[in-house]
Design a protein around this motif. Structure first.
Motif, mmCIF file in Angstrom:
data_model
loop_
_atom_site.group_PDB
_atom_site.id
_atom_site.type_symbol
_atom_site.label_atom_id
_atom_site.label_comp_id
_atom_site.label_asym_id
_atom_site.label_seq_id
_atom_site.Cartn_x
_atom_site.Cartn_y
_atom_site.Cartn_z
ATOM 1 N N TRP A 298 -37.794 80.920 30.201
ATOM 2 C CA TRP A 298 -38.750 79.906 30.628
ATOM 3 C C TRP A 298 -40.149 80.516 30.574
ATOM 4 O O TRP A 298 -40.718 80.636 29.517
ATOM 5 N N ASP A 299 -40.662 80.941 31.703
ATOM 6 C CA ASP A 299 -41.960 81.604 31.713
ATOM 7 C C ASP A 299 -42.151 82.280 33.058
ATOM 8 O O ASP A 299 -41.368 82.089 33.986
ATOM 9 N N ASN A 300 -43.189 83.091 33.168
ATOM 10 C CA ASN A 300 -43.444 83.825 34.411
ATOM 11 C C ASN A 300 -43.703 82.888 35.583
ATOM 12 O O ASN A 300 -43.266 83.141 36.714
ATOM 13 N N LYS A 301 -44.438 81.814 35.339
ATOM 14 C CA LYS A 301 -44.762 80.884 36.419
ATOM 15 C C LYS A 301 -43.495 80.301 37.032
ATOM 16 O O LYS A 301 -43.369 80.209 38.259
ATOM 17 N N SER A 302 -42.563 79.897 36.183
ATOM 18 C CA SER A 302 -41.314 79.322 36.692
ATOM 19 C C SER A 302 -40.543 80.335 37.527
ATOM 20 O O SER A 302 -40.011 80.015 38.602
ATOM 21 N N SER A 303 -40.470 81.584 37.041
ATOM 22 C CA SER A 303 -39.729 82.614 37.767
ATOM 23 C C SER A 303 -40.342 82.881 39.138
ATOM 24 O O SER A 303 -39.632 82.997 40.141
ATOM 25 N N VAL A 304 -41.665 82.984 39.198
ATOM 26 C CA VAL A 304 -42.332 83.263 40.471
ATOM 27 C C VAL A 304 -42.139 82.106 41.445
ATOM 28 O O VAL A 304 -41.775 82.299 42.615
ATOM 29 N N LEU A 305 -42.350 80.890 40.970
ATOM 30 C CA LEU A 305 -42.280 79.738 41.865
ATOM 31 C C LEU A 305 -40.850 79.442 42.322
ATOM 32 O O LEU A 305 -40.624 79.075 43.477
ATOM 33 N N VAL A 306 -39.881 79.612 41.425
ATOM 34 C CA VAL A 306 -38.490 79.406 41.827
ATOM 35 C C VAL A 306 -38.072 80.503 42.803
ATOM 36 O O VAL A 306 -37.340 80.242 43.769
ATOM 37 N N GLY A 307 -38.546 81.720 42.589
ATOM 38 C CA GLY A 307 -38.286 82.779 43.561
ATOM 39 C C GLY A 307 -38.838 82.426 44.926
ATOM 40 O O GLY A 307 -38.179 82.627 45.952
ATOM 41 N N ASP A 308 -40.045 81.868 44.953
ATOM 42 C CA ASP A 308 -40.636 81.431 46.227
ATOM 43 C C ASP A 308 -39.777 80.350 46.881
ATOM 44 O O ASP A 308 -39.591 80.342 48.111
ATOM 45 N N TYR A 309 -39.269 79.447 46.073
ATOM 46 C CA TYR A 309 -38.415 78.368 46.586
ATOM 47 C C TYR A 309 -37.160 78.947 47.236
ATOM 48 O O TYR A 309 -36.749 78.517 48.327
ATOM 49 N N LEU A 310 -36.556 79.953 46.589
ATOM 50 C CA LEU A 310 -35.344 80.548 47.142
ATOM 51 C C LEU A 310 -35.628 81.313 48.432
ATOM 52 O O LEU A 310 -34.808 81.311 49.361
#
Length: 333
Positions: A112-124
């Motif tokens: 996907w991209d870095n933004k998705s990884s960071v934001l999904v990590g925040d969600y978790l």
């Protein structure tokens, strides 16, 4: 021997013994990682969660609780909490490290991209705190909140120390305490707390988790210079290529002569790596006994983990946890 070996391994025996609990944890993970409004969240999360991780941390939480005689269900929420924290840190780590492989598959930031990884990590991370609050224990909340802060602190410390040749073994251990051991320790500690175990037993479980986490990470760092990519879920030499100082390199650098130090400065501090440098690094590690010294340190932490739970009441789960400590270091024994 690898963590992917067959069903006689300690984590597989733990999973079989705790099958009902683990099935409930897996269902809880699937439910709580869903999102009604952002389909990217379950896409990214499922890619990592379903990638074949051994779920050792949630198993440790379940085992600690049952070992202490717990017969409720809140330990399942805490096990899911621990896995969400772990998954969130993996998503963030792969962005920071610019990694391309995790658990033998392309990383989420690559797909996907870095933004998705960071934001999904925040969600978790947010989901993990919702779960732990549901258990209604301020002590549990305190333990897991402190672990989350320690993890973040360890990652920042690693980022600032990783390419500095003056980084010593004490700093390395602080990094490992943050990035790995803190969550192992919290995973077992909250299991004892939710079970209402005596403080002596909770403390023993916490010491076990801490020492196991230290051993686990040191073994991983050692295998980076001598394991197989299948065993690691990453490429051999990734730490060297990513200029990430780990214990074998720190030990070799401490004994380096001027010429050797110049090699480490070029490859690690300045990042000017060329073909053959990984082999040259391995030669230096062997010359100075850095690999063997690192292996001995992993074994020392293994012994600490086993000693921590030796006085807990006899129980099949206690024996499985001791076997798990042995198994972690069998990969380099």
């Amino acid at each position: 021997m690898t963590l992917a070996d067959a069903a006689t391994k300690p984590h597989d025996r733990l999973r079989e013994y705790l099958a009902e609990d683990m099935a409930a944890v897996n269902a809880l993970i699937r439910t709580r990682m869903a999102s009604d409004h952002a389909p990217r969240i379950p896409e990214v999360t499922q890619h990592l969660v379903e990638a074949g991780g051994k779920r050792i941390r949630p198993l440790m939480t379940l085992a600690a609780a049952r070992l202490c005689g717990y017969d409720g269900t809140d330990h399942r929420k805490l096990a899911a909490t621990v896995e969400f924290i772990h998954t969130a840190t993996l998503l963030h780590d792969d962005v920071v490290d610019e990694s391309e492989q995790r658990r033998g598959r392309p990383t989420a930031n690559l797909l996907w991209d870095n933004k998705s990884s960071v934001l999904v990590g925040d969600y978790l991370f947010s989901r993990s705190f919702q779960l732990m609050v549901e258990c209604g224990s301020l002590r549990v909340l305190d333990i897991l909140a402190n672990a989350s802060a320690t993890i973040a602190e360890g990652e920042v410390l690693q980022m600032t120390a990783a390419q500095n040749l003056s980084t010593g073994e004490d700093t390395y251990r602080l990094v490992v305490k943050g990035k790995t051991a803190a969550l192992f320790e919290a995973a077992t500690e909250v299991g004892g707390v939710v079970a209402g175990a005596p403080d002596s037993q909770v403390s023993a479980l916490a010491r076990y988790g801490d020492a196991l986490g230290m051993s686990f990470q040191i073994v991983d760092d050692l295998l980076d210079f001598g394991g197989t990519s299948g065993a690691l879920g990453k490429n051999i030499g990734d730490d060297f290529r990513e200029r990430k100082l780990t214990l074998p390199m720190i030990k070799a650098i401490a004994k380096a002569d001027a010429e050797e130090r110049a090699f480490w400065q070029r490859t690690i501090e300045k990042g000017r790596q060329q073909e053959g440098d990984l082999d040259a690094a391995l030669t230096l590690l062997r010359k100075h006994g850095a690999l063997e010294e690192t292996r001995v340190e992993a074994l020392r932490y293994r012994d600490q983990a086993k000693a921590a739970i030796a006085d807990l009441p006899p129980h099949p789960l206690r024996d499985m946890l001791a076997d798990l400590a042995d198994f972690v270091v069998e990969r380099v024994s």
